[in-house]
Design an enzyme around this catalytic site. Structure first.
Site, PDB file in Angstrom:
ATOM      1  CE  LYS A 191      -1.987   2.986   1.981  1.00 61.38           C
ATOM      2  NZ  LYS A 191      -1.721   4.395   1.623  1.00 61.38           N
ATOM      3  CD  GLU A 266      12.658   0.792   8.307  1.00 60.84           C
ATOM      4  OE1 GLU A 266      13.142  -0.324   8.095  1.00 60.84           O
ATOM      5  OE2 GLU A 266      12.743   1.742   7.504  1.00 60.84           O
ATOM      6  CB  CYS A 300      13.206   8.636   8.734  1.00 58.60           C
ATOM      7  SG  CYS A 300      14.267   7.499   7.847  1.00 58.60           S
ATOM      8  CD  GLU A 401       9.629  12.975  11.663  1.00 61.75           C
ATOM      9  OE1 GLU A 401       8.434  12.639  11.662  1.00 61.75           O
ATOM     10  OE2 GLU A 401      10.541  12.231  11.280  1.00 61.75           O
TER      11      GLU A 401
HETATM   12  P1  NAD Z   1       2.138   8.441   7.518  1.00 62.46           P
HETATM   13  O1  NAD Z   1       2.294   7.665   8.780  1.00 62.46           O
HETATM   14  O2  NAD Z   1       1.163   9.536   7.476  1.00 62.46           O
HETATM   15  O3  NAD Z   1       1.774   7.481   6.301  1.00 62.46           O
HETATM   16  C1  NAD Z   1       2.580   6.377   5.958  1.00 62.46           C
HETATM   17  C2  NAD Z   1       1.707   5.321   5.300  1.00 62.46           C
HETATM   18  O4  NAD Z   1       0.776   4.833   6.254  1.00 62.46           O
HETATM   19  C3  NAD Z   1       0.884   5.841   4.124  1.00 62.46           C
HETATM   20  O5  NAD Z   1       0.880   4.859   3.109  1.00 62.46           O
HETATM   21  C4  NAD Z   1      -0.502   5.997   4.734  1.00 62.46           C
HETATM   22  O6  NAD Z   1      -1.542   5.884   3.801  1.00 62.46           O
HETATM   23  C5  NAD Z   1      -0.523   4.838   5.710  1.00 62.46           C
HETATM   24  N1  NAD Z   1      -1.485   4.969   6.815  1.00 62.46           N
HETATM   25  C6  NAD Z   1      -1.931   6.098   7.404  1.00 62.46           C
HETATM   26  N2  NAD Z   1      -2.817   5.793   8.382  1.00 62.46           N
HETATM   27  C7  NAD Z   1      -2.921   4.435   8.412  1.00 62.46           C
HETATM   28  C8  NAD Z   1      -3.665   3.519   9.196  1.00 62.46           C
HETATM   29  N3  NAD Z   1      -4.487   3.934  10.158  1.00 62.46           N
HETATM   30  N4  NAD Z   1      -3.530   2.205   8.962  1.00 62.46           N
HETATM   31  C9  NAD Z   1      -2.676   1.751   8.002  1.00 62.46           C
HETATM   32  N5  NAD Z   1      -1.964   2.586   7.205  1.00 62.46           N
HETATM   33  C10 NAD Z   1      -2.062   3.910   7.423  1.00 62.46           C
HETATM   34  O7  NAD Z   1       3.623   8.950   7.168  1.00 62.46           O
HETATM   35  P2  NAD Z   1       4.047   9.923   5.986  1.00 62.46           P
HETATM   36  O8  NAD Z   1       3.634  11.304   6.374  1.00 62.46           O
HETATM   37  O9  NAD Z   1       3.633   9.341   4.690  1.00 62.46           O
HETATM   38  O10 NAD Z   1       5.642   9.790   6.049  1.00 62.46           O
HETATM   39  C11 NAD Z   1       6.475  10.583   6.827  1.00 62.46           C
HETATM   40  C12 NAD Z   1       6.869   9.880   8.118  1.00 62.46           C
HETATM   41  O11 NAD Z   1       7.562   8.665   7.821  1.00 62.46           O
HETATM   42  C13 NAD Z   1       7.827  10.686   8.969  1.00 62.46           C
HETATM   43  O12 NAD Z   1       7.432  10.628  10.315  1.00 62.46           O
HETATM   44  C14 NAD Z   1       9.162   9.981   8.774  1.00 62.46           C
HETATM   45  O13 NAD Z   1      10.083  10.174   9.808  1.00 62.46           O
HETATM   46  C15 NAD Z   1       8.728   8.570   8.653  1.00 62.46           C
HETATM   47  N6  NAD Z   1       9.777   7.772   7.993  1.00 62.46           N
HETATM   48  C16 NAD Z   1      10.524   6.915   8.767  1.00 62.46           C
HETATM   49  C17 NAD Z   1      11.551   6.178   8.185  1.00 62.46           C
HETATM   50  C18 NAD Z   1      12.414   5.261   9.020  1.00 62.46           C
HETATM   51  O14 NAD Z   1      13.121   4.452   8.455  1.00 62.46           O
HETATM   52  N7  NAD Z   1      12.372   5.340  10.346  1.00 62.46           N
HETATM   53  C19 NAD Z   1      11.808   6.289   6.820  1.00 62.46           C
HETATM   54  C20 NAD Z   1      11.034   7.178   6.074  1.00 62.46           C
HETATM   55  C21 NAD Z   1      10.010   7.902   6.676  1.00 62.46           C
END
Ligand code: NAD
Length: 508
Positions: A191, A266, A300, A401
């Site tokens: 997804k 992550e 991240c 963040e």
């Molecule tokens: P997000 O959590 O808003 O969304 C990530 C994914 O989760 C999307 O595909 C979204 O549709 C899905 N999602 C949202 N709500 C959900 C739910 N209730 N159930 C299942 N899936 C759901 O994150 P974002 O804004 O897309 O990405 C940025 C974040 O990702 C930042 O916090 C960043 O630090 C983190 N990130 C972490 C790493 C790491 O390796 N630690 C790497 C890249 C990004």
């Protein structure tokens, strides 16, 4: 190197198919619309223009994809590791063959600068190669000798898994999650993030063209609250690999509880760069700037806090401010651009809100702190590289963040205070330490709350090394064998090696 105009022309030709046909789901080897027939629009952060209509998947689509992944699982699991290796290597070559297309589409969908995205396909292919080579040994276990017994461990793939990825560098991140799952023998339902779905679509078609059997890799687009949630709740999905925000991770833990999902998270970070006075300050400054202003700061492991020893603080922040102010913000396809537009107007608004928060909290904006309104850039989600100084650890700009090109500088008096500041946030993903004193580096890193620490370097990845965070930054590690630990079940078989007495229960 291609010119800006070349890049624009080529990007338009690669985007034409998406503009015309939209982005479908991909289930059991077929490109299909959402079961509901609904779509949503994805826009380019360059000028907020529509790029494509995207299939708006929901629970029904996830159910079909999970069933396809379940049906394909047995044959993929039982295929010899050497065969899986061959197929995954073909995927790697096929990714490289379409490197230019992947780079240009990714730039237009995410706003990331071409200079960084031109390497995205190579990095994605490297992820596939790395795990392809490990597919034949993924099942290997240990032999543990005990008195009268040999224990043999083996590993088997856990089953169909769900992979949920975020919008930042979506191509590279997707390969990082998908390649080990496939190498382990799992089938997947992916997804992708709703803000940047285009290269996920390219990726699944590249993999099937390269010979991946149908149903092994299924992609369902949609939003977190419908497609994402349904995936985390589906009984046929045995584990969820998730990359995204910490609060989404919390929701997924709850959603997956009823089906006892194994999870790997992550999540977010507020990563410190700790600069001691004895460091090579010039290199430390370049590394700190690189880690916060490359990839638009939407990373991240970005170095979003810089903690500086008092005796060198003023000179160091002056150096940072001077260099940050000169970083070029521009169209992502311009080869000279370092910082492109942020992913989406809603994210731009979030990042810009911290410019006001910083001032309300009494910090100083040493450079940046504003939207870019020059010429055509006014239509996109562009902000200037920003440095906050005179900040305190308790401020929101030092705790939360921001996920943009925004750096918060804080002075420290000594090592004890540096450690308190470094660890004084909810996150624990990455850390960077700059000192020439190796004894101090070892002492300090031992006590730092971070899953990954680099000493005297920016983030340089070594694929066998563990990747992941502690505290609110995640659960579990990726990379090398750590990935297989997540995607596989370990089984122990104990064999008797002699005829030791077996206890006989008293009988009437
Ligand atoms: P997000 O959590 O808003 O969304 C990530 C994914 O989760 C999307 O595909 C979204 O549709 C899905 N999602 C949202 N709500 C959900 C739910 N209730 N159930 C299942 N899936 C759901 O994150 P974002 O804004 O897309 O990405 C940025 C974040 O990702 C930042 O916090 C960043 O630090 C983190 N990130 C972490 C790493 C790491 O390796 N630690 C790497 C890249 C990004």
């Amino acid at each position: 190197m291609a010119s800006f105009q070349d890049n624009l022309d080529k990007a338009e030709s690669y985007l034409a198919r998406f503009r015309q046909d939209g982005v479908s789901n991909h289930i059991d080897g077929q490109s299909v619309p959402a079961a509901s027939g609904k779509t949503f629009e994805t826009i380019s952060p360059v000028d907020q223009s529509k790029l494509a209509d995207v299939a708006h998947g929901g629970a029904e689509d996830i159910d079909r994809a999970a069933k396809a992944a379940k049906a394909a699982f047995g044959a993929w699991r039982d295929m010899e590791g050497g065969e899986r290796k061959k197929i995954l290597h073909k995927v790697a070559y096929a990714i490289e063959a379409r490197a230019e297309e992947i780079a240009l589409v990714e730039c237009m969908d995410t706003g990331q600068a071409f200079r960084f995205m031109s390497k995205a396909a190579l990095r994605g292919a490297a992820n596939f190669r790395f795990f392809a080579d490990r597919a034949p040994s993924a099942r290997d276990g240990q032999s543990l000798k005990a008195p009268g017994q040999i224990n043999i461990t083996t590993r088997t793939p856990i089953g169909p898994v769900g992979l949920i990825t975020p919008w930042n560098t979506p191509f590279m991140l997707s390969t990082w999650k998908i390649a080990p799952a496939l190498a382990a023998g799992c089938t997947i339902v992916h997804k992708p993030a709703e803000f940047s779905p285009l290269t996920a679509r390219l990726l699944v078609e590249i993999a099937e063209d390269a010979g991946l059997p149908k149903g092994v890799w299924n992609t369902v687009n949609g939003f977190g609250e419908d497609a994402g949630k349904a995936l985390t709740e589906h009984p046929d999905i045995k584990a969820i690999g998730f990359v995204g925000e910490s609060r989404t991770g919390q929701m997924i833990l709850g959603q997956g509880a009823a089906t006892l999902k194994r999870v790997h998270f992550e999540l977010g970070g507020k990563n410190p760069v700790v600069v001691f006075a004895d460091a090579d300050l010039d290199r430390a400054a370049d590394a700190a700037l690189f880690m916060i202003y490359s990839l638009n700061g939407e990373r991240c492991t970005s170095s979003s806090r810089v903690l500086i020893e008092e005796s060198v603080h003023d000179a160091f922040v002056a150096k940072l401010a001077e260099r940050a102010a000169k970083i070029k913000v521009g169209h992502p396809l311009d080869p000279a651009t370092v910082i492109g537009p942020l992913i989406h107007p809603s994210h731009e608004e979030k990042v810009r809100s911290y410019f006001e928060i910083a001032q309300e909290e009494g910090a100083t904006i040493a450079t940046g702190g504003e939207k870019v309104t020059d010429g055509d850039l006014a239509n996109g989600c562009y902000v200037r590289p920003t440095l906050f100084t005179n900040a305190r650890a308790s401020m929101r700009i030092a705790q939360e963040e921001i996920f943009g090109p925004v750096l918060t500088a804080i002075p420290f008096a000594d090592e004890t205070e540096a450690l308190e500041l470094a660890n004084g946030v909810d996150y624990g993903l990455a850390g960077y330490v700059w000192t020439r004193d190796m004894t101090r580096a070892l002492r300090f890193t031992e006590k730092m709350d971070a899953g990954m620490i680099w000493v005297n370097s920016q983030n340089v990845r070594h694929l066998p090394a563990p990747f992941g965070g502690m505290k609110d930054s995640g659960i579990g590690r990726d990379g090398g064998d750590y990935s297989f630990e997540f995607y596989m079940e370990t089984k122990n078989i104990a064999l008797a090696t002699d005829d030791r007495p077996i206890p006989r229960l008293d009988q009437e």
